[in-house]
Motif scaffolding. Structure first.
Motif, PDB file in Angstrom:
ATOM      1  N   ASN A   1      -1.120 -50.156  25.781  1.00  0.00           N
ATOM      2  CA  ASN A   1      -0.447 -50.487  27.035  1.00  0.00           C
ATOM      3  C   ASN A   1      -0.633 -49.353  28.033  1.00  0.00           C
ATOM      4  N   GLU A   2      -0.991 -49.686  29.250  1.00  0.00           N
ATOM      5  CA  GLU A   2      -1.140 -48.716  30.322  1.00  0.00           C
ATOM      6  C   GLU A   2      -0.372 -49.200  31.553  1.00  0.00           C
TER       7      GLU A   2
ATOM      8  N   GLY B   1       2.854 -43.124  16.644  1.00  0.00           N
ATOM      9  CA  GLY B   1       2.697 -43.516  18.039  1.00  0.00           C
ATOM     10  C   GLY B   1       3.095 -42.418  19.003  1.00  0.00           C
ATOM     11  N   PHE B   2       2.770 -42.617  20.286  1.00  0.00           N
ATOM     12  CA  PHE B   2       3.061 -41.604  21.293  1.00  0.00           C
ATOM     13  C   PHE B   2       3.025 -42.234  22.682  1.00  0.00           C
ATOM     14  N   ASN B   3       3.724 -41.593  23.618  1.00  0.00           N
ATOM     15  CA  ASN B   3       3.618 -41.907  25.037  1.00  0.00           C
ATOM     16  C   ASN B   3       2.913 -40.763  25.738  1.00  0.00           C
TER      17      ASN B   3
ATOM     18  N   GLN C   1       5.771 -37.731  24.414  1.00  0.00           N
ATOM     19  CA  GLN C   1       6.702 -38.107  23.348  1.00  0.00           C
ATOM     20  C   GLN C   1       5.895 -38.653  22.175  1.00  0.00           C
TER      21      GLN C   1
ATOM     22  N   GLN D   1      -1.434 -45.119  19.819  1.00  0.00           N
ATOM     23  CA  GLN D   1      -1.130 -44.894  18.414  1.00  0.00           C
ATOM     24  C   GLN D   1      -2.399 -44.507  17.673  1.00  0.00           C
TER      25      GLN D   1
ATOM     26  N   THR E   1       0.990 -45.993  26.364  1.00  0.00           N
ATOM     27  CA  THR E   1       1.468 -45.902  24.986  1.00  0.00           C
ATOM     28  C   THR E   1       0.266 -46.049  24.068  1.00  0.00           C
TER      29      THR E   1
ATOM     30  N   GLY F   1       1.250 -43.890  33.186  1.00  0.00           N
ATOM     31  CA  GLY F   1       1.542 -43.648  31.784  1.00  0.00           C
ATOM     32  C   GLY F   1       0.860 -44.619  30.848  1.00  0.00           C
TER      33      GLY F   1
ATOM     34  N   VAL G   1      -5.044 -47.479  22.491  1.00  0.00           N
ATOM     35  CA  VAL G   1      -4.099 -47.534  23.608  1.00  0.00           C
ATOM     36  C   VAL G   1      -3.785 -49.001  23.849  1.00  0.00           C
TER      37      VAL G   1
ATOM     38  N   TRP H   1       6.311 -40.273  17.869  1.00  0.00           N
ATOM     39  CA  TRP H   1       7.173 -40.698  16.770  1.00  0.00           C
ATOM     40  C   TRP H   1       6.340 -40.881  15.506  1.00  0.00           C
TER      41      TRP H   1
END
Length: 463
Positions: free
Chosen positions: A377-378, A446-448, A413, A386, A384, A382, A375, A415
């Motif tokens: 970024n927090e 990656g994902f959110n 989400q 990977q 982000t 939420g 992770v 990708w």
């Protein structure tokens, strides 16, 4: 005479089982400012290696190898997947005696030592051939007696060097033309057709325990050439000449496996000799496509099934297991992709076809692949993240990663992967373009997501 499948127990023990299951390792998390990590070993349930499947059926599954390449991933696969090795060029006359009376055994010795270290047998290739002879031999002017002495000395020297270390020899290679007549060669012109019986007799004298074969191409089905070979073997048997088997090279073209392959194996077996498929590859016109790879898998399966069905078929050797080590592109313009692994050591459908014919499944062993969850970024509600999938000494042709969120996190989400969440369980699989992870390579998706209160590191399963 000992079995063609394994070396004598007095010299080396029977190959031990190499069946391995990759167990789920505990993923460890390390909290740091702005970054959370989790990593571990693949949890995919690996099928047994090809060699274990083959040994369970009393068969050889072999590969031709290049001695200098027996390191890294190439060496790991050669040692882990196959129970027999054939030197591609290391035992041919021009290699071992490039100048008269001067010998170079370096690469051949390296292959034999590797095989012994990996509980494998070795198939010697080849003692008498019309090709790849040293210039001093082919350019010389020899009487029949001189040529006979040269041949006997060569066979005796090489077979004696590896006495007790090799399971079999391709003593005579490619003696026939396509119409079943004898090939015009240095040996046939100088000694007549009886050079074959002499060579077999000399090889047997040098190592009475090695299985002795005559090897040729385009003899896989019933045709004029294979019938000439059949008649020769029958004659040799009747004369008491030591002959233990025939090798069907099987350099095949996509979609053209002979329909009479099993019938042909059976008729040789009825003569009281073993049969081996010695140099199997199945070439296709490039580029490869999914349809061509599927046909190739069907062709590999057909060859394997024919051998498995006949008890005196000793086994199958592929002529190189990876496209990066295949002779096909250098000889057949526009053709390639002939082996069970691609150039990045990723198993093709052909690998699965070999495995299923031997009683396994089409799922290749994954080896050592890992997944790392991070992770980066927090924010308030939420984050982000990977996942990176990496392989070393192994390869994947597809992948799936799953984990359970223990604190109510939700993926919103993704990708570079197809992800779905059911309850707490997240499952992500490769996209159409990034399923392949070669040895030494990696793939990242990656994902959110959303979180509330805490965002602990999940334990991730690759499998």
């Amino acid at each position: 005479m000992r079995s063609s499948l394994h070396p004598r127990p007095a010299r080396r023990p029977r190959p031990r089982s190499r069946t391995r299951s990759r167990l789920v390792a505990l993923f460890t998390g390390v909290a740091a400012v702005g970054v959370l990590l989790a990593a571990g070993t693949t949890a995919r349930a690996a099928d047994a290696p090809l060699r274990d499947l083959a040994e369970a059926r009393g068969k050889v599954i072999g590969t031709a190898v290049t001695g200098s390449k027996l390191t890294g991933t190439y060496g790991d696969l050669a040692g882990g997947q196959f129970n027999s090795l054939t030197p591609g060029n290391a035992m041919k006359w021009e290699t071992v005696e490039p100048s008269r009376g001067s010998y170079d055994w370096g690469e051949a010795d390296r292959i034999v030592a590797f095989a012994q270290a990996h509980d494998q047998q070795v198939r010697g290739h080849t003692l008498v051939w019309h090709s790849q002879n040293p210039g001093w031999l082919t350019d010389g002017s020899w009487t029949a007696d001189q040529l006979s002495t040269l041949l006997q000395d060569h066979i005796t020297t090489e077979v004696t060097r590896y006495k007790g270390e090799l399971a079999a020899w391709d003593v005579v290679n490619e003696p026939f033309n396509e119409d079943g007549t004898y090939r015009t060669s240095l040996w046939y012109q100088g000694l007549g057709s009886d050079y074959i019986a002499r060579a077999l007799t000399w090889a047997h004298a040098a190592d009475p325990d090695a299985k002795l074969y005559i090897n040729d191409y385009n003899v896989e089905g019933v045709n004029a050439k294979s019938t000439a070979l059949y008649d020769l073997v029958k004659s040799l048997k009747e004369r008491g000449v030591p002959i233990d088997g025939v090798g069907l090279q099987a350099h095949l073209i996509l979609g053209l496996v002979p329909s009479t392959l099993q019938q042909n194996i059976e008729r040789f077996a009825a003569l009281g000799v073993d049969v081996a498929v010695t140099e199997l590859d199945i070439r296709m016109q490039l580029p490869s496509t999914d349809a061509k790879l599927a046909q190739q898998a069907a062709d590999y399966r057909a060859v394997m099934n024919a051998c498995v069905a006949v008890s005196r078929c000793a086994g199958v050797t592929v002529w190189g297991f990876t496209d990066s080590d295949s002779w096909i592109p250098d000889v057949f313009d526009g053709y390639g992709a002939a082996t069970p692994y691609d150039a990045n050591y990723v198993p093709k459908p052909a690998y699965g076809a070999i495995a299923t014919a031997l009683g396994g499944t089409s799922t290749p062993p994954t080896g050592d692949c890992t997944a790392a969850y991070s992770v980066a970024n927090e924010w308030n509600t939420g984050f982000t993240g990977q996942v990176t999938i990496s392989c070393s000494g192994a390869a994947l042709s597809s992948w799936k990663v799953s984990w359970d969120y223990g604190a109510g996190q939700r993926i919103t989400q993704a990708w570079n992967a197809t992800c779905a969440q059911s309850g707490t369980t997240v499952t992500c699989s490769n996209a159409s373009y990034n399923g392949t992870v070669p040895s030494g390579g990696s793939v990242t998706f990656g994902f959110n997501g959303t979180w509330s209160g805490s965002n602990p590191v999940p334990a991730v399963t690759l499998g």
